[in-house]
Design an enzyme around this catalytic site. Sequence first.
Site, PDB file in Angstrom:
ATOM      1  N   HIS A  44     -57.218  30.524 -55.996  1.00 30.47           N
ATOM      2  CA  HIS A  44     -57.047  30.464 -54.538  1.00 30.47           C
ATOM      3  C   HIS A  44     -56.364  31.735 -54.054  1.00 30.47           C
ATOM      4  O   HIS A  44     -56.114  32.670 -54.816  1.00 30.47           O
ATOM      5  CB  HIS A  44     -56.295  29.195 -54.117  1.00 30.47           C
ATOM      6  CG  HIS A  44     -54.922  29.075 -54.703  1.00 30.47           C
ATOM      7  ND1 HIS A  44     -53.881  29.872 -54.327  1.00 30.47           N
ATOM      8  CD2 HIS A  44     -54.434  28.247 -55.654  1.00 30.47           C
ATOM      9  CE1 HIS A  44     -52.813  29.553 -55.010  1.00 30.47           C
ATOM     10  NE2 HIS A  44     -53.119  28.570 -55.827  1.00 30.47           N
ATOM     11  N   HIS A  82     -53.408  33.478 -55.985  1.00 26.12           N
ATOM     12  CA  HIS A  82     -53.796  34.240 -57.176  1.00 26.12           C
ATOM     13  C   HIS A  82     -54.436  35.567 -56.750  1.00 26.12           C
ATOM     14  O   HIS A  82     -54.197  36.611 -57.347  1.00 26.12           O
ATOM     15  CB  HIS A  82     -54.809  33.470 -58.016  1.00 26.12           C
ATOM     16  CG  HIS A  82     -54.376  32.071 -58.376  1.00 26.12           C
ATOM     17  ND1 HIS A  82     -55.106  30.973 -58.078  1.00 26.12           N
ATOM     18  CD2 HIS A  82     -53.263  31.623 -58.997  1.00 26.12           C
ATOM     19  CE1 HIS A  82     -54.484  29.885 -58.505  1.00 26.12           C
ATOM     20  NE2 HIS A  82     -53.332  30.259 -59.060  1.00 26.12           N
ATOM     21  N   CYS A 134     -41.514   9.797 -69.556  1.00 24.70           N
ATOM     22  CA  CYS A 134     -42.465   9.028 -68.749  1.00 24.70           C
ATOM     23  C   CYS A 134     -43.798   9.006 -69.493  1.00 24.70           C
ATOM     24  O   CYS A 134     -44.382  10.065 -69.768  1.00 24.70           O
ATOM     25  CB  CYS A 134     -42.654   9.641 -67.362  1.00 24.70           C
ATOM     26  SG  CYS A 134     -44.046   8.896 -66.472  1.00 24.70           S
ATOM     27  N   CYS A 139     -46.761  10.545 -67.457  1.00 26.00           N
ATOM     28  CA  CYS A 139     -46.778  12.020 -67.395  1.00 26.00           C
ATOM     29  C   CYS A 139     -46.795  12.638 -68.785  1.00 26.00           C
ATOM     30  O   CYS A 139     -47.028  13.845 -68.920  1.00 26.00           O
ATOM     31  CB  CYS A 139     -45.541  12.562 -66.690  1.00 26.00           C
ATOM     32  SG  CYS A 139     -45.333  12.025 -65.021  1.00 26.00           S
ATOM     33  N   CYS A 148     -39.706   7.854 -62.215  1.00 20.87           N
ATOM     34  CA  CYS A 148     -40.584   9.026 -62.231  1.00 20.87           C
ATOM     35  C   CYS A 148     -41.168   9.228 -60.834  1.00 20.87           C
ATOM     36  O   CYS A 148     -41.734   8.295 -60.258  1.00 20.87           O
ATOM     37  CB  CYS A 148     -41.716   8.804 -63.234  1.00 20.87           C
ATOM     38  SG  CYS A 148     -43.109   9.913 -62.953  1.00 20.87           S
ATOM     39  N   HIS A 206     -45.080   8.437 -60.897  1.00 23.25           N
ATOM     40  CA  HIS A 206     -45.604   7.114 -61.269  1.00 23.25           C
ATOM     41  C   HIS A 206     -44.763   5.955 -60.755  1.00 23.25           C
ATOM     42  O   HIS A 206     -45.173   4.803 -60.876  1.00 23.25           O
ATOM     43  CB  HIS A 206     -45.741   7.020 -62.795  1.00 23.25           C
ATOM     44  CG  HIS A 206     -46.781   7.934 -63.334  1.00 23.25           C
ATOM     45  ND1 HIS A 206     -46.501   9.228 -63.752  1.00 23.25           N
ATOM     46  CD2 HIS A 206     -48.119   7.772 -63.470  1.00 23.25           C
ATOM     47  CE1 HIS A 206     -47.623   9.798 -64.150  1.00 23.25           C
ATOM     48  NE2 HIS A 206     -48.620   8.937 -63.986  1.00 23.25           N
ATOM     49  N   LYS A 264     -51.025  25.940 -35.220  1.00 29.29           N
ATOM     50  CA  LYS A 264     -51.675  26.270 -33.948  1.00 29.29           C
ATOM     51  C   LYS A 264     -52.914  25.435 -33.691  1.00 29.29           C
ATOM     52  O   LYS A 264     -53.568  25.548 -32.693  1.00 29.29           O
ATOM     53  CB  LYS A 264     -52.070  27.749 -33.942  1.00 29.29           C
ATOM     54  CG  LYS A 264     -50.894  28.638 -33.661  1.00 29.29           C
ATOM     55  CD  LYS A 264     -51.352  29.863 -32.907  1.00 29.29           C
ATOM     56  CE  LYS A 264     -50.309  30.944 -32.979  1.00 29.29           C
ATOM     57  NZ  LYS A 264     -50.688  32.018 -33.859  1.00 29.29           N
ATOM     58  N   LYS A 324     -54.141  19.298 -37.126  1.00 28.03           N
ATOM     59  CA  LYS A 324     -53.877  19.205 -38.566  1.00 28.03           C
ATOM     60  C   LYS A 324     -55.163  19.025 -39.367  1.00 28.03           C
ATOM     61  O   LYS A 324     -55.296  19.566 -40.451  1.00 28.03           O
ATOM     62  CB  LYS A 324     -52.950  18.018 -38.860  1.00 28.03           C
ATOM     63  CG  LYS A 324     -51.493  18.290 -38.514  1.00 28.03           C
ATOM     64  CD  LYS A 324     -50.753  18.904 -39.700  1.00 28.03           C
ATOM     65  CE  LYS A 324     -49.296  19.180 -39.413  1.00 28.03           C
ATOM     66  NZ  LYS A 324     -49.047  20.454 -38.757  1.00 28.03           N
TER      67      LYS A 324
HETATM   68  N1  MSP Z   1     -49.616  30.079 -66.081  1.00 32.91           N
HETATM   69  C1  MSP Z   1     -48.420  30.349 -65.354  1.00 32.91           C
HETATM   70  C2  MSP Z   1     -48.021  31.805 -65.480  1.00 32.91           C
HETATM   71  C3  MSP Z   1     -47.811  32.283 -66.879  1.00 32.91           C
HETATM   72  S1  MSP Z   1     -47.427  33.983 -66.916  1.00 32.91           S
HETATM   73  C4  MSP Z   1     -47.007  34.280 -68.480  1.00 32.91           C
HETATM   74  C5  MSP Z   1     -48.615  30.017 -63.887  1.00 32.91           C
HETATM   75  N2  MSP Z   1     -49.876  29.996 -63.431  1.00 32.91           N
HETATM   76  S2  MSP Z   1     -50.318  29.686 -61.922  1.00 32.91           S
HETATM   77  O1  MSP Z   1     -51.754  29.563 -61.947  1.00 32.91           O
HETATM   78  O2  MSP Z   1     -49.598  28.608 -61.387  1.00 32.91           O
HETATM   79  O3  MSP Z   1     -50.001  31.006 -61.135  1.00 32.91           O
HETATM   80  C6  MSP Z   1     -48.785  31.223 -60.468  1.00 32.91           C
HETATM   81  C7  MSP Z   1     -48.896  32.534 -59.764  1.00 32.91           C
HETATM   82  O4  MSP Z   1     -50.022  32.528 -58.863  1.00 32.91           O
HETATM   83  C8  MSP Z   1     -47.733  32.905 -58.861  1.00 32.91           C
HETATM   84  O5  MSP Z   1     -46.638  33.444 -59.539  1.00 32.91           O
HETATM   85  C9  MSP Z   1     -48.416  33.923 -57.959  1.00 32.91           C
HETATM   86  O6  MSP Z   1     -48.648  35.097 -58.659  1.00 32.91           O
HETATM   87  C10 MSP Z   1     -49.731  33.240 -57.685  1.00 32.91           C
HETATM   88  N3  MSP Z   1     -49.621  32.292 -56.595  1.00 32.91           N
HETATM   89  C11 MSP Z   1     -49.996  30.987 -56.624  1.00 32.91           C
HETATM   90  N4  MSP Z   1     -49.807  30.454 -55.385  1.00 32.91           N
HETATM   91  C12 MSP Z   1     -49.295  31.363 -54.547  1.00 32.91           C
HETATM   92  C13 MSP Z   1     -49.038  31.421 -53.153  1.00 32.91           C
HETATM   93  N5  MSP Z   1     -49.193  30.379 -52.358  1.00 32.91           N
HETATM   94  N6  MSP Z   1     -48.636  32.597 -52.629  1.00 32.91           N
HETATM   95  C14 MSP Z   1     -48.525  33.728 -53.383  1.00 32.91           C
HETATM   96  N7  MSP Z   1     -48.791  33.705 -54.691  1.00 32.91           N
HETATM   97  C15 MSP Z   1     -48.982  32.516 -55.352  1.00 32.91           C
HETATM   98  O7  MSP Z   1     -47.634  29.834 -63.208  1.00 32.91           O
END
Ligand code: MSP
Length: 645
Positions: free
Chosen positions: A24, A27, A132, A135, A149, A152, A301, A304
């Site tokens: 998303h 990332h 749990c 989980c 939890c 759950h 804005k 929802k």
């Molecule tokens: N797998 C672990 C990371 C291991 S690193 C050795 C992880 N993965 S994750 O898929 O959850 O990715 C987290 C990262 O995705 C965040 O640190 C950031 O880089 C990015 N983001 C995920 N959601 C985000 C936002 N809403 N906004 C900005 N970046 C975010 O954690």
Amino acid sequence: MTDSQKDNRFYITTPIYYVNAAPHIGHAYTTIVADVVTRYKRLTGAETFFLTGTDEHGDKVMRAAAAKGVSPKQYADEISGLFKGLWVDLMITNDRFIRTTDPDHIGVVQSILQKVYDSGDIYFAKYGGLYCVGCERFYTERELVDGKCPDHDTTPEYIEESNYFFRMSTYQDRLIDHITGNPDFIRPERYRNEVLSFLKEPLEDLCISRPKTRISWGIELPFDDKYVCYVWFDALINYLTGLGYPDDPKFKKFWPVCRHLTAKDIIKPHGIYWPTMLMAAGIPLYQSLNVHGYWTIEASKMSKSLGNIVNPLSLKDKYGLDAFRYYLMREMSFGLDSSFSEEALVARLNADLANDLGNLVNRALTMAAKYFDSRVPDPKDGPGPTDGDLVETAARVRADYIEGMEGFAFHKALIAVWELVSLLNRYIVENQPWELAKTEETAGRLSRVIYNTLEGLRFLGVFLVPFMPGTAEKILTRLGVGTTAAVAGLDSTAAWGGLAGGLPITVAEALFPRVDASQTIVREEAKKMEVHVEPIVADLISYEEFQKIDLRLGIVTAAEAVPKSEKLIKMTVDIGEERTIVAGIGKQYTPEQMVGRRIVVVANLKPAKLMGVESRGMLLAVVDEKEGLSLVTVDKEAAPGGRLS
Ligand code: MSP
């Protein structure tokens, strides 16, 4: 390694993303930042290595796969493929895409586990805790809600389990010393402080194993085949595997200049587990951890029900990749949160890209084509009076751009670049090349003005390479410069005048067509769903319309709270004449604080009654999410009554 050797090398990593859900916007943002900064470093002539990838072990992935009825590896292959594909679409130039299921990674994790085990920093112990079953994990007392939890709503059982633990606690003092002795180790500062504040509490040892009876999807411990490695201990090591640790020359070359990039959600594993793991393994620490904020999706804005219909990643298809990259980099101040909105993207696209940059490029190239037979002119006249300002500004913009890029303040780098865009637009208007073209006597000056404008475009083309690679390439090729490092590296902008006369100019389609702001995806969907959406606020007004608003500087001469109102304050304001103004500022300011203040007043607003008191005018204030309301004022002791323009 000396500092000057280090300066020319650059290694950046993104987090490796979990494969339990599709990619998303968050990332995409982190990975685009890594790409922007890597492209920038390449532009400076540095040798770079850029690593990203996917984190594939652990119970989250195991469960997501089970829910789909496929094996964890099949599931991981599918989602990992989505990430890899997206990076191609976003023009990400990573050097390796690592997967924690890659055989070399499994080998490196096992060798490090063995090394730390042999040195005595891993021990076996019985652990008792609240577990749990739903989980399949332990909870601490603090994580439970009313003893249950949170997912759950069941009471967890107390169970005992034997596991392997990493002596993280031993390294607490060394880590604190390192962070305090190296101010740039974790940045921006707020996150450094956050890590230091975790470290005020005693650090516990870290459980780094999971019995296979519970979780089988992981890397087997080299010293006990009944256990797999905890997913974070496995995942962090990817940053070493990616360089070919321990024997590949890339490891020696790039590890000392390693910069990690993550969002604020995972600073604990990166700021605490990882450096202590490196200490235990006898490996020098990474150079810096660079932490950004979170993107939130703005739904306020609109209704929802519409809030989540726009998948931000789909916006790149509608508005183009470069506009998408530009918006993300320009909108977020690195380190702080930002809210994502399609309308803000469209506003930036129309204003900054189509209007300011796009028109400039088009105008400049069209004039060069028309007046100089589609060639870059050799300037025949020496510099004129406005030229010095342009050359100086370009040099200052370059310095600000470099400072922004080096400090991960990307939005500041872009603000600097747009200063040059605006100045070039003004330069054209002030010099009126179309007038100069009318007579022979001004032909020399015309050649200078067009040359300078094109030279300015060349600077812009180079500065934009990291952010908008496609657009930068278009600008530089239309100028006849080309995009090889030799002609388009950052060094080529060290001095004004590098653009060679005689290069062939091409005029082509607009860089960024304007978008009709009433036809955003959100608005189109709203129409279909018959949901009311507020009209766009950012409609442009003419200067004449703006002139109708009479803004005056006022001084508050008396103030009192309006009885029975929580926030209204009644003020007497001198704006050259005396006015009574009522404003809802009582939560942030007391009447006493208001007396003597300089404020900005809308003087020609129709009078309105607030709680029975007539207000003849309105004062200006800005509302900030964090700071609350703050009053607009002027920065000198200007006399009351002065008109703002
Ligand atoms: N797998 C672990 C990371 C291991 S690193 C050795 C992880 N993965 S994750 O898929 O959850 O990715 C987290 C990262 O995705 C965040 O640190 C950031 O880089 C990015 N983001 C995920 N959601 C985000 C936002 N809403 N906004 C900005 N970046 C975010 O954690």
